[in-house]
Write a protein that holds these residues in place. Structure first.
Motif, PDB file in Angstrom:
ATOM      1  N   TYR A  34       0.712  -1.053   0.050  1.00  0.00           N
ATOM      2  CA  TYR A  34      -0.468   0.427  -0.326  1.00  0.00           C
ATOM      3  C   TYR A  34       1.055   1.430  -0.026  1.00  0.00           C
ATOM      4  CZ  TYR A  34      -3.746  -3.432   1.007  1.00  0.00           C
ATOM      5  OH  TYR A  34      -4.533  -3.967   1.332  1.00  0.00           O
ATOM      6  N   VAL A  35       0.388   2.113  -0.905  1.00  0.00           N
ATOM      7  CA  VAL A  35       1.822   3.262  -0.999  1.00  0.00           C
ATOM      8  C   VAL A  35       0.746   4.536  -1.462  1.00  0.00           C
ATOM      9  CG1 VAL A  35       3.309   4.693  -2.210  1.00  0.00           C
ATOM     10  CG2 VAL A  35       3.384   2.446  -2.317  1.00  0.00           C
ATOM     11  N   ALA A  93      -3.834   4.339   3.396  1.00  0.00           N
ATOM     12  CA  ALA A  93      -2.626   3.321   3.126  1.00  0.00           C
ATOM     13  C   ALA A  93      -2.461   2.994   4.098  1.00  0.00           C
ATOM     14  CB  ALA A  93      -1.471   4.027   2.496  1.00  0.00           C
ATOM     15  N   LEU A  94      -2.181   3.890   5.314  1.00  0.00           N
ATOM     16  CA  LEU A  94      -1.704   2.217   6.103  1.00  0.00           C
ATOM     17  C   LEU A  94      -2.901   2.052   7.279  1.00  0.00           C
ATOM     18  CD1 LEU A  94       0.210   1.565   8.915  1.00  0.00           C
ATOM     19  CD2 LEU A  94      -0.221   3.279   9.735  1.00  0.00           C
ATOM     20  N   HIS A  95      -3.985   2.730   7.109  1.00  0.00           N
ATOM     21  CA  HIS A  95      -4.973   1.943   7.800  1.00  0.00           C
ATOM     22  C   HIS A  95      -5.812   1.039   6.692  1.00  0.00           C
ATOM     23  CE1 HIS A  95      -9.406   2.075   9.501  1.00  0.00           C
ATOM     24  NE2 HIS A  95      -9.539   2.023   8.090  1.00  0.00           N
ATOM     25  N   GLN A  96      -5.715   1.200   5.045  1.00  0.00           N
ATOM     26  CA  GLN A  96      -6.051   0.121   4.800  1.00  0.00           C
ATOM     27  C   GLN A  96      -4.670  -1.331   4.764  1.00  0.00           C
ATOM     28  OE1 GLN A  96      -8.931  -0.273   2.624  1.00  0.00           O
ATOM     29  NE2 GLN A  96      -9.737   2.004   3.583  1.00  0.00           N
ATOM     30  N   ALA A  97      -3.536  -1.207   5.180  1.00  0.00           N
ATOM     31  CA  ALA A  97      -3.236  -2.473   5.148  1.00  0.00           C
ATOM     32  C   ALA A  97      -3.300  -3.103   6.655  1.00  0.00           C
ATOM     33  CB  ALA A  97      -1.391  -2.017   5.264  1.00  0.00           C
ATOM     34  N   ARG A  98      -3.242  -2.182   7.410  1.00  0.00           N
ATOM     35  CA  ARG A  98      -3.988  -2.859   8.824  1.00  0.00           C
ATOM     36  C   ARG A  98      -5.300  -3.709   8.952  1.00  0.00           C
ATOM     37  NH1 ARG A  98      -8.200  -1.613  12.969  1.00  0.00           N
ATOM     38  NH2 ARG A  98      -8.706   0.097  11.935  1.00  0.00           N
ATOM     39  N   LEU A  99      -6.489  -2.936   8.093  1.00  0.00           N
ATOM     40  CA  LEU A  99      -8.200  -3.498   8.016  1.00  0.00           C
ATOM     41  C   LEU A  99      -7.492  -5.428   7.050  1.00  0.00           C
ATOM     42  CD1 LEU A  99      -9.987  -0.666   6.803  1.00  0.00           C
ATOM     43  CD2 LEU A  99     -10.373  -2.061   9.015  1.00  0.00           C
ATOM     44  N   ALA A 100      -6.331  -4.892   6.114  1.00  0.00           N
ATOM     45  CA  ALA A 100      -5.702  -6.112   5.498  1.00  0.00           C
ATOM     46  C   ALA A 100      -5.780  -7.073   6.654  1.00  0.00           C
ATOM     47  CB  ALA A 100      -5.052  -5.936   4.379  1.00  0.00           C
ATOM     48  N   ASP A 107      -0.733 -11.889   4.484  1.00  0.00           N
ATOM     49  CA  ASP A 107       0.300 -12.042   6.281  1.00  0.00           C
ATOM     50  C   ASP A 107       0.798 -11.471   6.507  1.00  0.00           C
ATOM     51  OD1 ASP A 107      -1.161 -14.847   5.585  1.00  0.00           O
ATOM     52  OD2 ASP A 107       0.662 -15.296   4.053  1.00  0.00           O
ATOM     53  N   PHE A 108       1.174  -9.993   5.154  1.00  0.00           N
ATOM     54  CA  PHE A 108       2.400  -9.272   5.860  1.00  0.00           C
ATOM     55  C   PHE A 108       1.784  -7.755   4.751  1.00  0.00           C
ATOM     56  CE2 PHE A 108       5.087 -12.994   5.850  1.00  0.00           C
ATOM     57  CZ  PHE A 108       5.322 -12.756   6.632  1.00  0.00           C
ATOM     58  N   ALA A 109       2.290  -6.974   4.953  1.00  0.00           N
ATOM     59  CA  ALA A 109       1.697  -5.747   4.215  1.00  0.00           C
ATOM     60  C   ALA A 109       2.835  -4.804   4.745  1.00  0.00           C
ATOM     61  CB  ALA A 109       0.341  -5.402   5.456  1.00  0.00           C
ATOM     62  N   ILE A 110       2.927  -4.389   3.316  1.00  0.00           N
ATOM     63  CA  ILE A 110       4.352  -3.086   3.287  1.00  0.00           C
ATOM     64  C   ILE A 110       3.623  -1.959   3.323  1.00  0.00           C
ATOM     65  CG2 ILE A 110       6.300  -2.462   2.627  1.00  0.00           C
ATOM     66  CD1 ILE A 110       7.004  -5.054   1.695  1.00  0.00           C
ATOM     67  N   VAL A 111       3.727  -0.712   3.685  1.00  0.00           N
ATOM     68  CA  VAL A 111       3.103   0.726   3.553  1.00  0.00           C
ATOM     69  C   VAL A 111       4.416   1.326   3.436  1.00  0.00           C
ATOM     70  CG1 VAL A 111       1.095   2.073   4.409  1.00  0.00           C
ATOM     71  CG2 VAL A 111       1.432  -0.229   4.869  1.00  0.00           C
ATOM     72  N   ALA A 112       3.847   2.865   2.467  1.00  0.00           N
ATOM     73  CA  ALA A 112       5.218   3.824   2.066  1.00  0.00           C
ATOM     74  C   ALA A 112       4.598   5.090   1.889  1.00  0.00           C
ATOM     75  CB  ALA A 112       5.571   3.484   1.203  1.00  0.00           C
TER      76      ALA A 112
END
Length: 114
Positions: A34-35, A93-100, A107-112
């Motif tokens: 997620y960027v 982007a951080l919020h969407q990664a947390r929800l995922a 399993d993992f998320a990279i947020v930038a």
């Protein structure tokens, strides 16, 4: 290529190194990217009349490629999403990664943010 793409690739690699999670594990699992991205200064520069472009200029400037290039370069199989919500792009982007992560979509998320 927009310099934002190169910077994201470099910093993603630093984050992978710092995480202590082997790249192979991220590749074998479902790793989403997620960027948060807002500006396109380099894209605007490419549209100036005295700038010569080629067939590859577009792919080096689309915001969606910011996340896609990370996924492709590192071999990740999860969702690859660039988010532009103006000033809140990185936070969204951080919020969407947390929800995922919470829902098991990855399993993992990279947020930038860039």
């Amino acid at each position: 290529m927009d310099p934002q793409q190169r910077l994201l690739l470099e910093e993603t690699w630093h984050c992978i190194e710092d995480s202590g999670i082997p790249l192979r594990e991220l590749q074998e699992g479902t790793t989403a990217v997620y960027v948060g991205a807002m500006s396109g200064d380099y894209e605007q520069d490419m549209q100036l009349p005295d700038v010569e472009t080629d067939a590859y200029a577009c792919s080096g400037n689309f915001k969606c490629i910011l996340a896609n290039r990370i996924s492709h370069q590192f071999g990740f199989k999860g969702l690859s999403l660039a988010i532009d919500t103006a000033c809140s792009s990185s936070l969204v982007a951080l919020h969407q990664a947390r929800l995922a992560l919470e829902t098991g979509a990855c399993d993992f998320a990279i947020v930038a943010g860039v």
